[in-house]
Design an enzyme around this catalytic site. Structure first.
Site, PDB file in Angstrom:
ATOM      1  N   GLU A  57      55.116 -64.752   8.781  1.00  0.00           N
ATOM      2  CA  GLU A  57      56.514 -64.011   8.447  1.00  0.00           C
ATOM      3  C   GLU A  57      56.382 -62.870   9.349  1.00  0.00           C
ATOM      4  O   GLU A  57      55.904 -62.458  10.517  1.00  0.00           O
ATOM      5  CB  GLU A  57      55.587 -62.854   6.990  1.00  0.00           C
ATOM      6  CG  GLU A  57      55.848 -63.215   5.717  1.00  0.00           C
ATOM      7  CD  GLU A  57      57.073 -62.590   5.285  1.00  0.00           C
ATOM      8  OE1 GLU A  57      57.988 -61.947   5.519  1.00  0.00           O
ATOM      9  OE2 GLU A  57      57.534 -61.913   4.023  1.00  0.00           O
ATOM     10  N   ASP A  58      58.098 -61.843   9.042  1.00  0.00           N
ATOM     11  CA  ASP A  58      58.042 -60.885  10.119  1.00  0.00           C
ATOM     12  C   ASP A  58      57.908 -59.691  10.167  1.00  0.00           C
ATOM     13  O   ASP A  58      56.927 -59.254  10.579  1.00  0.00           O
ATOM     14  CB  ASP A  58      60.203 -60.299  10.023  1.00  0.00           C
ATOM     15  CG  ASP A  58      60.180 -60.674   8.176  1.00  0.00           C
ATOM     16  OD1 ASP A  58      59.761 -60.532   7.771  1.00  0.00           O
ATOM     17  OD2 ASP A  58      61.106 -60.198   8.007  1.00  0.00           O
ATOM     18  N   ILE A  59      57.331 -58.873   8.799  1.00  0.00           N
ATOM     19  CA  ILE A  59      57.221 -57.684   8.653  1.00  0.00           C
ATOM     20  C   ILE A  59      56.721 -58.042   7.237  1.00  0.00           C
ATOM     21  O   ILE A  59      56.484 -59.017   6.080  1.00  0.00           O
ATOM     22  CB  ILE A  59      58.010 -57.027   8.560  1.00  0.00           C
ATOM     23  CG1 ILE A  59      56.883 -55.529   8.494  1.00  0.00           C
ATOM     24  CG2 ILE A  59      58.985 -57.370   7.707  1.00  0.00           C
ATOM     25  CD1 ILE A  59      58.435 -54.718   9.209  1.00  0.00           C
ATOM     26  N   ASP A  84      55.792 -55.516   4.019  1.00  0.00           N
ATOM     27  CA  ASP A  84      55.648 -53.947   3.555  1.00  0.00           C
ATOM     28  C   ASP A  84      54.813 -53.623   2.667  1.00  0.00           C
ATOM     29  O   ASP A  84      53.657 -53.388   2.668  1.00  0.00           O
ATOM     30  CB  ASP A  84      57.195 -53.969   3.582  1.00  0.00           C
ATOM     31  CG  ASP A  84      57.935 -52.191   3.206  1.00  0.00           C
ATOM     32  OD1 ASP A  84      56.853 -51.481   3.255  1.00  0.00           O
ATOM     33  OD2 ASP A  84      58.342 -51.984   3.574  1.00  0.00           O
ATOM     34  N   GLY A 134      53.816 -56.053   0.442  1.00  0.00           N
ATOM     35  CA  GLY A 134      53.153 -57.200   0.110  1.00  0.00           C
ATOM     36  C   GLY A 134      53.783 -58.409  -1.237  1.00  0.00           C
ATOM     37  O   GLY A 134      53.071 -59.162  -1.167  1.00  0.00           O
ATOM     38  N   LEU A 135      55.031 -57.373  -2.013  1.00  0.00           N
ATOM     39  CA  LEU A 135      55.451 -58.499  -2.528  1.00  0.00           C
ATOM     40  C   LEU A 135      56.087 -59.619  -2.576  1.00  0.00           C
ATOM     41  O   LEU A 135      54.861 -60.886  -3.398  1.00  0.00           O
ATOM     42  CB  LEU A 135      56.220 -57.571  -3.126  1.00  0.00           C
ATOM     43  CG  LEU A 135      55.770 -56.464  -4.196  1.00  0.00           C
ATOM     44  CD1 LEU A 135      57.112 -56.161  -4.520  1.00  0.00           C
ATOM     45  CD2 LEU A 135      55.490 -57.365  -5.585  1.00  0.00           C
ATOM     46  N   THR A 136      56.298 -59.772  -1.443  1.00  0.00           N
ATOM     47  CA  THR A 136      57.056 -61.014  -0.890  1.00  0.00           C
ATOM     48  C   THR A 136      55.599 -62.345  -0.612  1.00  0.00           C
ATOM     49  O   THR A 136      56.229 -63.282  -1.163  1.00  0.00           O
ATOM     50  CB  THR A 136      57.326 -60.659   0.618  1.00  0.00           C
ATOM     51  OG1 THR A 136      58.595 -59.984  -0.016  1.00  0.00           O
ATOM     52  CG2 THR A 136      58.274 -62.310   0.443  1.00  0.00           C
ATOM     53  N   LYS A 140      53.010 -52.849   8.184  1.00  0.00           N
ATOM     54  CA  LYS A 140      53.244 -52.044   8.007  1.00  0.00           C
ATOM     55  C   LYS A 140      51.463 -50.810   7.230  1.00  0.00           C
ATOM     56  O   LYS A 140      51.035 -51.058   6.792  1.00  0.00           O
ATOM     57  CB  LYS A 140      54.368 -50.804   7.259  1.00  0.00           C
ATOM     58  CG  LYS A 140      55.227 -51.193   7.416  1.00  0.00           C
ATOM     59  CD  LYS A 140      56.559 -50.548   6.672  1.00  0.00           C
ATOM     60  CE  LYS A 140      58.427 -51.148   7.715  1.00  0.00           C
ATOM     61  NZ  LYS A 140      59.250 -51.068   6.055  1.00  0.00           N
ATOM     62  N   ASP A 180      66.536 -57.501   9.487  1.00  0.00           N
ATOM     63  CA  ASP A 180      67.858 -56.766   9.311  1.00  0.00           C
ATOM     64  C   ASP A 180      67.641 -55.396   9.115  1.00  0.00           C
ATOM     65  O   ASP A 180      66.907 -55.905   8.036  1.00  0.00           O
ATOM     66  CB  ASP A 180      69.070 -58.029   8.783  1.00  0.00           C
ATOM     67  CG  ASP A 180      68.043 -58.188   7.589  1.00  0.00           C
ATOM     68  OD1 ASP A 180      66.962 -58.491   6.727  1.00  0.00           O
ATOM     69  OD2 ASP A 180      69.421 -58.033   7.080  1.00  0.00           O
TER      70      ASP A 180
HETATM   71  P1  IMP Z   1      57.519 -56.658   1.169  1.00  0.00           P
HETATM   72  O1  IMP Z   1      57.504 -57.620  -0.296  1.00  0.00           O
HETATM   73  O2  IMP Z   1      57.471 -55.834   0.776  1.00  0.00           O
HETATM   74  O3  IMP Z   1      56.297 -56.958   1.980  1.00  0.00           O
HETATM   75  O4  IMP Z   1      58.590 -57.181   2.361  1.00  0.00           O
HETATM   76  C1  IMP Z   1      58.631 -58.054   2.646  1.00  0.00           C
HETATM   77  C2  IMP Z   1      59.668 -58.936   3.619  1.00  0.00           C
HETATM   78  O5  IMP Z   1      60.961 -57.366   3.375  1.00  0.00           O
HETATM   79  C3  IMP Z   1      59.799 -59.247   5.207  1.00  0.00           C
HETATM   80  O6  IMP Z   1      59.935 -60.244   4.759  1.00  0.00           O
HETATM   81  C4  IMP Z   1      61.734 -58.503   5.171  1.00  0.00           C
HETATM   82  O7  IMP Z   1      62.904 -59.497   5.476  1.00  0.00           O
HETATM   83  C5  IMP Z   1      61.788 -56.837   4.635  1.00  0.00           C
HETATM   84  N1  IMP Z   1      61.500 -55.591   5.550  1.00  0.00           N
HETATM   85  C6  IMP Z   1      60.549 -55.137   4.833  1.00  0.00           C
HETATM   86  N2  IMP Z   1      60.558 -53.701   5.685  1.00  0.00           N
HETATM   87  C7  IMP Z   1      60.711 -54.344   6.588  1.00  0.00           C
HETATM   88  C8  IMP Z   1      62.192 -53.856   7.703  1.00  0.00           C
HETATM   89  O8  IMP Z   1      61.524 -52.550   8.345  1.00  0.00           O
HETATM   90  N3  IMP Z   1      63.202 -54.112   8.663  1.00  0.00           N
HETATM   91  C9  IMP Z   1      63.311 -55.196   7.414  1.00  0.00           C
HETATM   92  N4  IMP Z   1      63.092 -55.855   6.956  1.00  0.00           N
HETATM   93  C10 IMP Z   1      61.904 -55.302   6.613  1.00  0.00           C
HETATM   94 MG    MG Z   2      61.311 -61.625   5.406  1.00  0.00          MG
END
Ligand code: IMP
Ligand code: MG
Length: 169
Positions: A93-95, A97, A99-101, A125, A153
């Site tokens: 994964e790139d990041i 945030d 954690g849902l994804t 994060k 992006d």
């Molecule tokens: P989550 O499901 O909220 O953890 O979000 C994860 C996905 O949202 C990551 O795989 C990213 O593609 C995108 N994302 C979350 N935070 C950022 C950010 O700060 N910049 C760009 N993309 C983000």
């Molecule tokens: Mg992503």
């Protein structure tokens, strides 16, 4: 935009992650599963920094649309019928945030009964509930900024920057 991590810092960190994974998975076949599109540059560098027998595969997840806030709904698109059975999977994964994804992806992979499952994310994060119950490799822990570059992006822009920068609104 302010640079948070330079290209050099990023590549050093990726090499570090690659060496740790190389040690942890000696003599094991790894299937690296990249989460598109954000991880594409990290994935390519990480894959080349791990020594060993590696296969690659991708999965696409979307939750942000054109916002800097997670929509809370994660859509998974599989590139083709993936077979995780009997394989050591590392999700790249790139990041992380909210954690849902990742949760959604992990739920899916676990149902396919892999030999083992781990996650490697470049960024995580801080202060976000990390309720993941599995091995997590991470590069940098960051404050709650919205960052772009090195694959990440905002509204499909900035992915190809070499550095990671803080998006200023
Ligand atoms: P989550 O499901 O909220 O953890 O979000 C994860 C996905 O949202 C990551 O795989 C990213 O593609 C995108 N994302 C979350 N935070 C950022 C950010 O700060 N910049 C760009 N993309 C983000
Ligand atoms: Mg992503």
């Amino acid at each position: 935009m302010k640079t948070l991590f330079s290209e050099v810092q990023i590549l050093e960190k990726v090499e570090e992650l690659g060496s740790i994974i190389t040690k942890d998975y000696q003599d094991k076949e790894i299937l690296l599963l990249g989460v598109l599109k954000g991880s594409f540059l990290f994935f390519a560098d990480l894959a080349r920094s791990i020594q060993g027998n590696i296969q690659i595969q991708f999965i696409q997840a979307e939750s942000y649309g054109s916002s800097t806030q997670s929509s809370g709904v994660v859509k998974l698109n599989l590139t083709k019928n993936l077979n995780f059975h009997g394989k050591h999977i590392i999700v790249v994964e790139d990041i992380i945030d909210t954690g849902l994804t990742l949760h959604k992806i992990i739920e899916y992979i676990e149902s396919e009964k892999p030999l083992s499952l781990a996650v490697c994310t470049l960024l995580i994060k801080k202060n976000k509930a990390n309720s993941l119950d599995l091995k997590l490799y991470h590069g940098f822990e960051i404050e709650d900024y919205f960052v772009v570059g090195y694959g990440l992006d905002f509204n499909e822009n900035y992915r190809c920057l070499r550095d990671i920068k803080i998006l200023e609104n």
